[in-house]
Design a protein around this motif. Structure first.
Motif, PDB file in Angstrom:
ATOM      1  N   ASP A  61      16.922  38.330  -6.022  1.00 25.85           N
ATOM      2  CA  ASP A  61      15.901  37.926  -7.216  1.00 25.85           C
ATOM      3  C   ASP A  61      15.892  36.595  -7.464  1.00 25.85           C
ATOM      4  N   THR A  62      16.494  35.752  -6.972  1.00 26.38           N
ATOM      5  CA  THR A  62      16.699  34.293  -7.191  1.00 26.38           C
ATOM      6  C   THR A  62      15.278  33.683  -6.875  1.00 26.38           C
ATOM      7  N   SER A  63      14.828  32.897  -7.712  1.00 25.02           N
ATOM      8  CA  SER A  63      13.320  32.408  -7.303  1.00 25.02           C
ATOM      9  C   SER A  63      13.626  31.069  -6.719  1.00 25.02           C
ATOM     10  N   ASP A  65      11.887  28.377  -7.374  1.00 26.67           N
ATOM     11  CA  ASP A  65      12.347  27.271  -8.285  1.00 26.67           C
ATOM     12  C   ASP A  65      13.779  27.189  -8.600  1.00 26.67           C
ATOM     13  N   GLU A  66      14.418  28.396  -8.805  1.00 34.43           N
ATOM     14  CA  GLU A  66      15.617  28.385  -9.072  1.00 34.43           C
ATOM     15  C   GLU A  66      16.503  27.693  -8.134  1.00 34.43           C
ATOM     16  N   MET A  67      16.401  28.104  -6.930  1.00 32.18           N
ATOM     17  CA  MET A  67      16.966  27.770  -5.689  1.00 32.18           C
ATOM     18  C   MET A  67      16.739  26.072  -5.717  1.00 32.18           C
ATOM     19  N   ARG A  68      15.512  25.681  -5.701  1.00 28.49           N
ATOM     20  CA  ARG A  68      15.029  24.268  -5.785  1.00 28.49           C
ATOM     21  C   ARG A  68      16.004  23.468  -6.533  1.00 28.49           C
ATOM     22  N   CYS A  69      16.062  23.848  -7.729  1.00 31.99           N
ATOM     23  CA  CYS A  69      16.948  23.261  -8.799  1.00 31.99           C
ATOM     24  C   CYS A  69      18.254  23.153  -8.363  1.00 31.99           C
ATOM     25  N   LEU A  70      18.817  24.328  -8.025  1.00 25.79           N
ATOM     26  CA  LEU A  70      20.206  24.259  -7.507  1.00 25.79           C
ATOM     27  C   LEU A  70      20.412  23.424  -6.399  1.00 25.79           C
ATOM     28  N   VAL A  71      19.633  23.094  -5.375  1.00 31.18           N
ATOM     29  CA  VAL A  71      19.590  22.218  -4.348  1.00 31.18           C
ATOM     30  C   VAL A  71      19.771  20.863  -4.835  1.00 31.18           C
ATOM     31  N   ARG A  72      18.917  20.725  -5.822  1.00 35.25           N
ATOM     32  CA  ARG A  72      18.854  19.089  -6.527  1.00 35.25           C
ATOM     33  C   ARG A  72      20.222  19.105  -7.246  1.00 35.25           C
ATOM     34  N   GLU A  73      20.592  19.919  -7.899  1.00 34.56           N
ATOM     35  CA  GLU A  73      22.077  19.692  -8.500  1.00 34.56           C
ATOM     36  C   GLU A  73      23.249  19.500  -7.420  1.00 34.56           C
ATOM     37  N   LEU A  74      23.013  20.385  -6.265  1.00 31.48           N
ATOM     38  CA  LEU A  74      24.017  20.249  -5.334  1.00 31.48           C
ATOM     39  C   LEU A  74      23.941  19.199  -4.702  1.00 31.48           C
ATOM     40  N   THR A  75      22.941  18.620  -4.324  1.00 32.31           N
ATOM     41  CA  THR A  75      22.791  17.374  -3.667  1.00 32.31           C
ATOM     42  C   THR A  75      23.449  16.239  -4.503  1.00 32.31           C
ATOM     43  N   GLY A  76      23.101  16.160  -5.815  1.00 34.11           N
ATOM     44  CA  GLY A  76      23.844  15.181  -6.627  1.00 34.11           C
ATOM     45  C   GLY A  76      25.355  15.287  -6.767  1.00 34.11           C
ATOM     46  N   ALA A  77      25.648  16.719  -6.736  1.00 37.16           N
ATOM     47  CA  ALA A  77      27.384  16.849  -6.656  1.00 37.16           C
ATOM     48  C   ALA A  77      27.713  16.315  -5.296  1.00 37.16           C
ATOM     49  N   LEU A  78      27.143  16.486  -4.202  1.00 42.93           N
ATOM     50  CA  LEU A  78      27.789  16.258  -3.186  1.00 42.93           C
ATOM     51  C   LEU A  78      27.932  14.756  -2.882  1.00 42.93           C
ATOM     52  N   ARG A  79      26.752  13.982  -3.420  1.00 42.10           N
ATOM     53  CA  ARG A  79      26.717  12.690  -3.519  1.00 42.10           C
ATOM     54  C   ARG A  79      28.053  12.151  -4.265  1.00 42.10           C
ATOM     55  N   ASP A  80      28.225  12.778  -5.311  1.00 39.12           N
ATOM     56  CA  ASP A  80      29.295  12.289  -6.013  1.00 39.12           C
ATOM     57  C   ASP A  80      30.698  12.643  -5.563  1.00 39.12           C
ATOM     58  N   ILE A  81      30.735  13.935  -4.705  1.00 39.56           N
ATOM     59  CA  ILE A  81      32.087  14.068  -3.843  1.00 39.56           C
ATOM     60  C   ILE A  81      32.416  13.123  -2.774  1.00 39.56           C
ATOM     61  N   PHE A  82      31.431  13.106  -2.157  1.00 41.45           N
ATOM     62  CA  PHE A  82      31.311  12.044  -1.049  1.00 41.45           C
ATOM     63  C   PHE A  82      32.010  10.637  -1.596  1.00 41.45           C
ATOM     64  N   ARG A  83      31.493  10.219  -2.536  1.00 44.68           N
ATOM     65  CA  ARG A  83      31.968   8.933  -3.264  1.00 44.68           C
ATOM     66  C   ARG A  83      33.481   8.918  -3.497  1.00 44.68           C
ATOM     67  N   VAL A  84      34.038  10.110  -4.220  1.00 46.91           N
ATOM     68  CA  VAL A  84      35.155  10.282  -4.393  1.00 46.91           C
ATOM     69  C   VAL A  84      36.034  10.311  -3.211  1.00 46.91           C
TER      70      VAL A  84
END
Length: 102
Positions: A61-63, A65-84
Motif C-alpha cells: 500500500d506504499t504510494s 509519492d511516499e516512495m519518492r519522498c523516502l528515496v529523497r531522504e535515503l539519498t541525503g542519508a547516503l551522501r552523509d554516510i559516504f562523507r563519514v
C-alpha cells in the motif's frame, strides 16, 4: 604546511556544497567532538531510514509519492554516510601490507 591526509573531512559541507576540513592535533577538542556527535546522528538517521525503507518495500500500500519522498531522504542519508566513510578512511593509519602477520 598540513597535508590533505592530515585534515579531517567534517560531516557537513560549506557554501556551494564544498567540503569543510578540520586541522587539529586534538581528537578530543571541541570541533572533533562536535564532528563525532554529528557523524553519530547521521549514522542513526541512516539506520532509521533503512528500517523505514524495508517496511515500505514490504507494504504493497506504499504510494508512489511516499516512495519518492523516502528515496529523497535515503539519498541525503547516503551522501552523509559516504562523507563519514571518506573521513574515517582518511584517518585510518596506513600500514605496509608486507608487515601483516600471518
Amino acid at each position: 604546511m598540513t597535508t590533505p591526509n592530515e585534515l579531517r573531512l567534517l560531516p557537513w559541507s560549506g557554501p556551494g556544497d564544498k567540503p569543510c576540513y578540520l586541522s587539529t592535533d586534538d581528537p578530543d577538542g571541541y570541533m572533533s567532538r562536535l564532528a563525532d556527535d554529528i557523524e553519530a546522528a547521521q549514522l542513526g538517521t541512516a539506520r532509521e531510514l533503512l528500517e523505514e525503507a524495508s517496511e515500505a518495500l514490504d507494504n504493497e500500500d506504499t504510494s508512489h509519492d511516499e516512495m519518492r519522498c523516502l528515496v529523497r531522504e535515503l539519498t541525503g542519508a547516503l551522501r552523509d554516510i559516504f562523507r563519514v566513510a571518506t573521513s574515517r578512511g582518511r584517518r585510518q593509519p596506513t600500514s605496509d601490507p608486507r608487515e601483516s602477520a600471518y
